[in-house]
Design a protein around this motif. Structure first.
Motif, PDB file in Angstrom:
ATOM      1  N   ARG A 171       0.919  -1.191  -0.033  1.00  0.00           N
ATOM      2  CA  ARG A 171      -0.038   0.097   0.076  1.00  0.00           C
ATOM      3  C   ARG A 171       0.885   1.245  -0.021  1.00  0.00           C
ATOM      4  O   ARG A 171       0.597   2.127  -0.801  1.00  0.00           O
ATOM      5  CB  ARG A 171      -0.871   0.012   1.156  1.00  0.00           C
ATOM      6  N   ALA A 172       2.013   1.241   0.751  1.00  0.00           N
ATOM      7  CA  ALA A 172       2.830   2.388   0.890  1.00  0.00           C
ATOM      8  C   ALA A 172       3.529   2.535  -0.561  1.00  0.00           C
ATOM      9  O   ALA A 172       3.678   3.685  -1.121  1.00  0.00           O
ATOM     10  CB  ALA A 172       4.114   2.078   1.847  1.00  0.00           C
ATOM     11  N   THR A 173       3.959   1.445  -1.222  1.00  0.00           N
ATOM     12  CA  THR A 173       4.365   1.742  -2.471  1.00  0.00           C
ATOM     13  C   THR A 173       3.614   2.092  -3.724  1.00  0.00           C
ATOM     14  O   THR A 173       3.970   3.124  -4.325  1.00  0.00           O
ATOM     15  CB  THR A 173       5.097   0.400  -2.998  1.00  0.00           C
ATOM     16  N   LEU A 174       2.402   1.584  -3.705  1.00  0.00           N
ATOM     17  CA  LEU A 174       1.235   1.904  -4.584  1.00  0.00           C
ATOM     18  C   LEU A 174       0.787   3.387  -4.356  1.00  0.00           C
ATOM     19  O   LEU A 174       0.390   4.202  -5.357  1.00  0.00           O
ATOM     20  CB  LEU A 174       0.393   0.858  -4.670  1.00  0.00           C
ATOM     21  N   GLY A 175       0.556   3.685  -3.140  1.00  0.00           N
ATOM     22  CA  GLY A 175       0.176   4.973  -2.670  1.00  0.00           C
ATOM     23  C   GLY A 175       1.054   5.989  -3.134  1.00  0.00           C
ATOM     24  O   GLY A 175       0.505   7.159  -3.706  1.00  0.00           O
TER      25      GLY A 175
ATOM     26  N   ALA B  90       0.449   9.052  -6.227  1.00  0.00           N
ATOM     27  CA  ALA B  90       0.542  10.355  -5.829  1.00  0.00           C
ATOM     28  C   ALA B  90       1.324  10.988  -7.091  1.00  0.00           C
ATOM     29  O   ALA B  90       0.961  12.281  -7.593  1.00  0.00           O
ATOM     30  CB  ALA B  90       1.290  10.499  -4.539  1.00  0.00           C
ATOM     31  N   VAL B  91       2.137  10.152  -7.831  1.00  0.00           N
ATOM     32  CA  VAL B  91       3.091  10.966  -8.604  1.00  0.00           C
ATOM     33  C   VAL B  91       2.358  10.820 -10.141  1.00  0.00           C
ATOM     34  O   VAL B  91       2.828  11.329 -11.140  1.00  0.00           O
ATOM     35  CB  VAL B  91       4.556  10.512  -8.759  1.00  0.00           C
ATOM     36  N   GLN B  92       1.640   9.516 -10.095  1.00  0.00           N
ATOM     37  CA  GLN B  92       0.923   9.248 -11.429  1.00  0.00           C
ATOM     38  C   GLN B  92      -0.688   9.037 -11.305  1.00  0.00           C
ATOM     39  O   GLN B  92      -1.054   7.929 -11.307  1.00  0.00           O
ATOM     40  CB  GLN B  92       1.622   7.915 -11.954  1.00  0.00           C
ATOM     41  N   PRO B  93      -1.242   9.941 -10.862  1.00  0.00           N
ATOM     42  CA  PRO B  93      -3.016  10.026 -10.744  1.00  0.00           C
ATOM     43  C   PRO B  93      -3.454   9.630 -11.787  1.00  0.00           C
ATOM     44  O   PRO B  93      -4.824   9.339 -11.743  1.00  0.00           O
ATOM     45  CB  PRO B  93      -2.906  11.463 -10.041  1.00  0.00           C
ATOM     46  N   GLN B  94      -3.094   9.493 -13.158  1.00  0.00           N
ATOM     47  CA  GLN B  94      -3.647   9.151 -14.328  1.00  0.00           C
ATOM     48  C   GLN B  94      -3.596   7.725 -14.539  1.00  0.00           C
ATOM     49  O   GLN B  94      -4.209   7.324 -15.767  1.00  0.00           O
ATOM     50  CB  GLN B  94      -3.572  10.083 -15.505  1.00  0.00           C
ATOM     51  N   SER B  95      -2.924   7.042 -13.702  1.00  0.00           N
ATOM     52  CA  SER B  95      -2.481   5.708 -14.060  1.00  0.00           C
ATOM     53  C   SER B  95      -3.717   4.734 -13.509  1.00  0.00           C
ATOM     54  O   SER B  95      -3.970   4.399 -12.280  1.00  0.00           O
ATOM     55  CB  SER B  95      -1.113   5.322 -13.534  1.00  0.00           C
ATOM     56  N   ALA B  96      -4.431   4.156 -14.627  1.00  0.00           N
ATOM     57  CA  ALA B  96      -5.652   3.403 -14.048  1.00  0.00           C
ATOM     58  C   ALA B  96      -4.988   1.935 -13.406  1.00  0.00           C
ATOM     59  O   ALA B  96      -5.520   1.309 -12.473  1.00  0.00           O
ATOM     60  CB  ALA B  96      -6.418   2.742 -15.262  1.00  0.00           C
ATOM     61  N   ALA B  97      -3.800   1.391 -14.190  1.00  0.00           N
ATOM     62  CA  ALA B  97      -3.250   0.267 -13.645  1.00  0.00           C
ATOM     63  C   ALA B  97      -2.685   0.366 -12.076  1.00  0.00           C
ATOM     64  O   ALA B  97      -2.924  -0.497 -11.211  1.00  0.00           O
ATOM     65  CB  ALA B  97      -2.033  -0.211 -14.426  1.00  0.00           C
ATOM     66  N   THR B  98      -2.379   1.579 -11.992  1.00  0.00           N
ATOM     67  CA  THR B  98      -1.772   1.858 -10.169  1.00  0.00           C
ATOM     68  C   THR B  98      -3.176   1.913  -9.471  1.00  0.00           C
ATOM     69  O   THR B  98      -2.956   1.384  -8.248  1.00  0.00           O
ATOM     70  CB  THR B  98      -0.959   3.144 -10.351  1.00  0.00           C
ATOM     71  N   ALA B  99      -4.192   2.729  -9.797  1.00  0.00           N
ATOM     72  CA  ALA B  99      -5.329   2.441  -9.179  1.00  0.00           C
ATOM     73  C   ALA B  99      -5.918   1.344  -8.763  1.00  0.00           C
ATOM     74  O   ALA B  99      -6.241   0.797  -7.739  1.00  0.00           O
ATOM     75  CB  ALA B  99      -6.464   3.356  -9.882  1.00  0.00           C
TER      76      ALA B  99
ATOM     77  N   VAL C 220     -11.814   2.512 -12.789  1.00  0.00           N
ATOM     78  CA  VAL C 220     -12.669   2.198 -14.143  1.00  0.00           C
ATOM     79  C   VAL C 220     -13.013   3.648 -14.765  1.00  0.00           C
ATOM     80  O   VAL C 220     -13.484   3.835 -15.921  1.00  0.00           O
ATOM     81  CB  VAL C 220     -13.853   1.430 -13.575  1.00  0.00           C
ATOM     82  N   ASP C 221     -12.998   4.655 -13.538  1.00  0.00           N
ATOM     83  CA  ASP C 221     -13.059   5.914 -14.463  1.00  0.00           C
ATOM     84  C   ASP C 221     -12.100   6.299 -15.522  1.00  0.00           C
ATOM     85  O   ASP C 221     -12.447   7.083 -16.413  1.00  0.00           O
ATOM     86  CB  ASP C 221     -13.177   7.142 -13.132  1.00  0.00           C
ATOM     87  N   LEU C 222     -10.791   5.912 -15.016  1.00  0.00           N
ATOM     88  CA  LEU C 222      -9.786   6.231 -16.043  1.00  0.00           C
ATOM     89  C   LEU C 222      -9.427   5.366 -17.139  1.00  0.00           C
ATOM     90  O   LEU C 222      -9.247   5.549 -18.195  1.00  0.00           O
ATOM     91  CB  LEU C 222      -8.392   6.199 -15.209  1.00  0.00           C
TER      92      LEU C 222
ATOM     93  N   ALA D 169     -11.469   2.137   1.112  1.00  0.00           N
ATOM     94  CA  ALA D 169     -10.457   2.509   0.372  1.00  0.00           C
ATOM     95  C   ALA D 169     -10.262   1.697  -1.003  1.00  0.00           C
ATOM     96  O   ALA D 169      -9.904   2.312  -2.146  1.00  0.00           O
ATOM     97  CB  ALA D 169      -8.915   2.230   1.079  1.00  0.00           C
ATOM     98  N   ALA D 170     -10.685   0.555  -1.154  1.00  0.00           N
ATOM     99  CA  ALA D 170     -10.652  -0.488  -1.968  1.00  0.00           C
ATOM    100  C   ALA D 170     -11.575   0.209  -3.122  1.00  0.00           C
ATOM    101  O   ALA D 170     -11.376   0.321  -4.429  1.00  0.00           O
ATOM    102  CB  ALA D 170     -10.991  -1.846  -1.524  1.00  0.00           C
ATOM    103  N   ILE D 171     -12.865   0.406  -2.587  1.00  0.00           N
ATOM    104  CA  ILE D 171     -14.111   0.764  -3.497  1.00  0.00           C
ATOM    105  C   ILE D 171     -13.502   2.192  -4.315  1.00  0.00           C
ATOM    106  O   ILE D 171     -13.830   2.457  -5.621  1.00  0.00           O
ATOM    107  CB  ILE D 171     -15.238   1.230  -2.726  1.00  0.00           C
ATOM    108  N   ALA D 172     -12.901   3.172  -3.427  1.00  0.00           N
ATOM    109  CA  ALA D 172     -12.330   4.441  -3.997  1.00  0.00           C
ATOM    110  C   ALA D 172     -11.519   4.259  -5.247  1.00  0.00           C
ATOM    111  O   ALA D 172     -11.513   4.902  -6.093  1.00  0.00           O
ATOM    112  CB  ALA D 172     -11.976   5.571  -2.710  1.00  0.00           C
ATOM    113  N   ALA D 173     -10.671   3.457  -4.806  1.00  0.00           N
ATOM    114  CA  ALA D 173      -9.440   3.098  -5.710  1.00  0.00           C
ATOM    115  C   ALA D 173      -9.792   2.345  -6.820  1.00  0.00           C
ATOM    116  O   ALA D 173      -9.455   2.695  -8.080  1.00  0.00           O
ATOM    117  CB  ALA D 173      -8.328   2.506  -5.057  1.00  0.00           C
TER     118      ALA D 173
END
Length: 661
Positions: free
Chosen positions: A64-68, A72-81, A105-107, A96-100
């Motif tokens: 979670r720390a790594t991906l979070g 933060a630096v790649q907010p447009q990455s669907a794969a990261t979300a 799926v929005d991206l 948190a899971a639902i939000a991510a």
């Protein structure tokens, strides 16, 4: 430049290798990713893989720390979300899971994996409607997924060996991927693994109640298994949501026809044809229903309508031939011959056309040509059927060893005491429909159909377990049979007929669970009976009928087993010989009714006047008085019946007596 290209290639190769390694050894993948990041600090793809590897290794807080940090630096990455959402889900942090995952799926709206994961979290959180929506969005997204497209193309091409491993691997990674479940269920259905297909589709519908395609598939699979009430329960909500939908309406008509509700089935077929009049197979289905109710002229018109639209529709031609009362014209025969020569003709159409042409040529007096068509049709069908006559012989031997006088003496008084069912057992084409029609003309007897319930119950219990059943279990099985068949009853008459011919193999089981049931054995001259089967294309089952040797061996096993039953339970089975019924209808009818414990009624002699549904090939024949025409039809083909004679052996010479086998 060359060095730069090589470096890029090396980084891409290292990342690809690490990604493959994550699935099997995430700990080793982490070591490799660490080396990659040392050589190329801050590479987003490497950081994403590190987060996935940490998750797969169970190091969820680190993941979670790594991906979070990456998000933060790649907010447009669907794969990261997506990865962050799955990690939060596995950590038990549903919000948190639902939000991510919603962010993912929005991206990227076509990200099927993210939709499926979101559906899982929503379902776990109690949001069934939201989960259903997400699963269905995942199904839509899967249509553009390369992996699912590959599986779909393989399925469309009939390459089941390619589609199956792709879908199994996908479900191993994503156990709730309802789109993959449905496709794998289709693979199972095509392989006749209906139990597997049912499980997959039931799970898909449980996860996504709004997945109408899966619900429709489930209704079809249940229908194929004879689980008709369950199939109806699946299709009714589909029609409630989409009234008049032709596929759903057509399926409901087919289900109702098997449940014996022919009038409603006809109404539904007519409803489909109002909106879609150019559907030859629906016209053919309508013809089947009209034939069953004795509306011969209308049924012929429906079959002819289907043929006019599709001259190669073999089943429609065979359905006309199977009326047994129609005579084809030379123009009909020419059209059938032309259809047989159509390039790319479907195998099923070819078989039906061969049988129909055989009947047409026989009626025209061309015995040799007719027999050649019968042979061609049977040879084609036998080539795709897995049937070993030795299996039946072994089964009969096991039954002879199990059902002995001692077996029944030890179980005296067991079973369900009801005397409701009358079982008519035999080979097909032995006069069983005539016996059924005579009995059903009695005021105390209802005719139903060839019911599959006894065979299904024996299969479920397991033939090897019958001897171990206790008294209560045996009684419960008798009650179960009555309950299972209740849906087929349409009147309040106390007795009913189960005319499944193959039940002859289960007479021991029947007399165990229903000791007071009536059993009638319909028997016909071996050559006449077996040849009549050889000339018949059955809609399903009866796999022994497509080879003369198979037929002869089957008849021998039948005679041997029924002789054993006569010895073990003297008088339990009443035998009706077709030839004797033709010669002296009244005497044979009186004896038949007496065995069933019924008083004589004149209506039984006028059976052809009885208006009722008849589903078998003899439906039109039993609507006429008894006739002698069919008794010796086999003689015109006698010179080609050597294999049948050889297989029958002493049974043929001894008929109607039973030789020592």
């Amino acid at each position: 430049m060359a060095g730069s290209s090589q470096a890029v290639g090396s980084l891409e190769e290292a990342l690809a290798h690490a990604e493959r390694l994550i699935a099997v050894r995430p700990d080793l993948a982490l070591l490799q990713i660490t080396e990659i990041l040392r050589a190329a600090p801050g590479t987003p793809q490497a950081i994403l893989l590190r987060g996935r590897a940490e998750r797969m290794a169970g190091r969820l807080a680190e993941a979670r720390a790594t991906l979070g940090g990456l998000a933060a630096v790649q907010p447009q990455s669907a794969a990261t979300a997506y990865e962050l959402g799955v990690t939060a889900y596995q950590s038990g942090d549903a919000p948190a899971a639902i939000a991510a995952l919603r962010r993912a799926v929005d991206l990227k709206p076509d990200m099927a994996a993210a939709w499926t994961a979101l559906a899982d979290v929503l379902r776990l959180s109690g949001d069934e409607a939201g989960a259903d929506h997400a699963y269905l969005a995942g199904v839509r997204a899967a249509s553009s997924d390369p992996e699912m497209m590959e599986a779909a193309l393989a399925l469309a091409d009939g390459r089941l060996d390619v589609a199956e491993p792709i879908l199994r691997a996908r479900l191993k990674q994503r156990p709730t991927d309802v789109a993959a479940m449905r496709m794998l269920a289709e693979v199972a259905g095509r392989l006749a693994r209906y139990r597997d297909a049912t499980y997959l589709l039931e799970r898909a519908v449980e996860l996504a109640p709004g997945f109408t395609a899966a619900r429709h598939n489930l209704a079809l699979v249940l229908h194929r298994q004879g689980r008709l009430e369950e199939a109806l329960a699946m299709v009714d909500p589909l029609l409630a949501a989409e009234p008049g939908h032709p596929s759903y309406t057509n399926l409901k008509a087919a289900i109702l026809s098997r449940l014996g509700d022919y009038e409603q089935a006809i109404a539904l077929y007519r409803q489909v044809l109002v909106g879609y009049p150019n559907q030859p197979k629906v016209w053919m289905s309508l013809g089947h229903m009209l034939k069953t109710l004795g509306e011969q002229d209308e049924s012929i018109a429906a079959y002819r309508r289907a043929i006019a639209m599709q001259p190669t529709l073999g089943e429609a031609w065979w359905s006309l031939a199977n009326l047994k009362t129609i005579r084809f014209t030379e123009a009909d025969r020419a059209t059938m011959r032309a259809a047989l020569n159509t390039p790319g003709l479907d195998g099923d159409d070819r078989f039906h056309l061969e049988f129909a042409l055989g009947k047409a040529e026989e009626d025209a007096g061309h015995a040799e040509t007719a027999f050649a068509h019968y042979v061609a049709g049977n040879r084609g069908r036998r080539a795709i059927i897995d049937y070993d006559p030795a299996d039946l012989t072994r089964s009969v031997e096991r039954n002879r060893a199990l059902y002995t006088p001692a077996f029944f003496a030890e179980r005296a008084g067991w079973g369900c005491a009801a005397r409701d069912p009358i079982f008519v057992v035999s080979l097909p084409r032995s006069g069983s429909t005539l016996i059924e029609q005579i009995l059903a003309s009695h005021s105390q007897v209802e005719g139903t159909a060839e019911l599959p319930d006894i065979a299904a119950m024996v299969a479920r219990v397991g033939p090897g377990r019958v001897g171990a059943l206790g008294r209560d279990e045996v009684g419960a099985l008798g009650e179960e049979y009555l309950e299972r068949t209740r849906i087929q009853r349409r009147t309040d008459r106390p007795l009913f007929i189960d005319k499944m011919p193959n039940n002859w193999t289960q007479v021991g089981f029947i007399k165990l669970i229903l000791p007071h049931a009536t059993i009638i054995d319909a028997r016909r001259h071996p050559l006449g009976c077996c040849l009549s089967n050889f000339k018949q294309h059955f809609a399903q089952g009866q796999t022994f009928t497509y080879d003369l040797t198979d037929l002869g061996l089957y008849y021998r096993d039948y005679v041997a087993w029924m002789a054993h039953v006569d010895g073990v339970l003297p008088g339990a089975v009443h035998r009706v010989f077709y030839e004797r019924m033709v010669e002296d209808q009244e005497a044979e009818t009186r004896a038949l009714l007496a065995h069933a414990g019924l008083p004589f009624e004149e209506a039984c002699l006028r059976f052809h006047e009885t208006r009722r549904a008849v589903r078998t090939a003899s439906s039109e024949q039993v609507r006429r008085p008894i006739f002698r025409d069919g008794m010796e039809q086999w003689k015109q083909f006698d010179r080609w019946l050597g294999p049948l004679r050889d297989a029958l052996g002493p049974v043929l010479e001894a008929y109607p007596q039973v030789p020592s086998l």
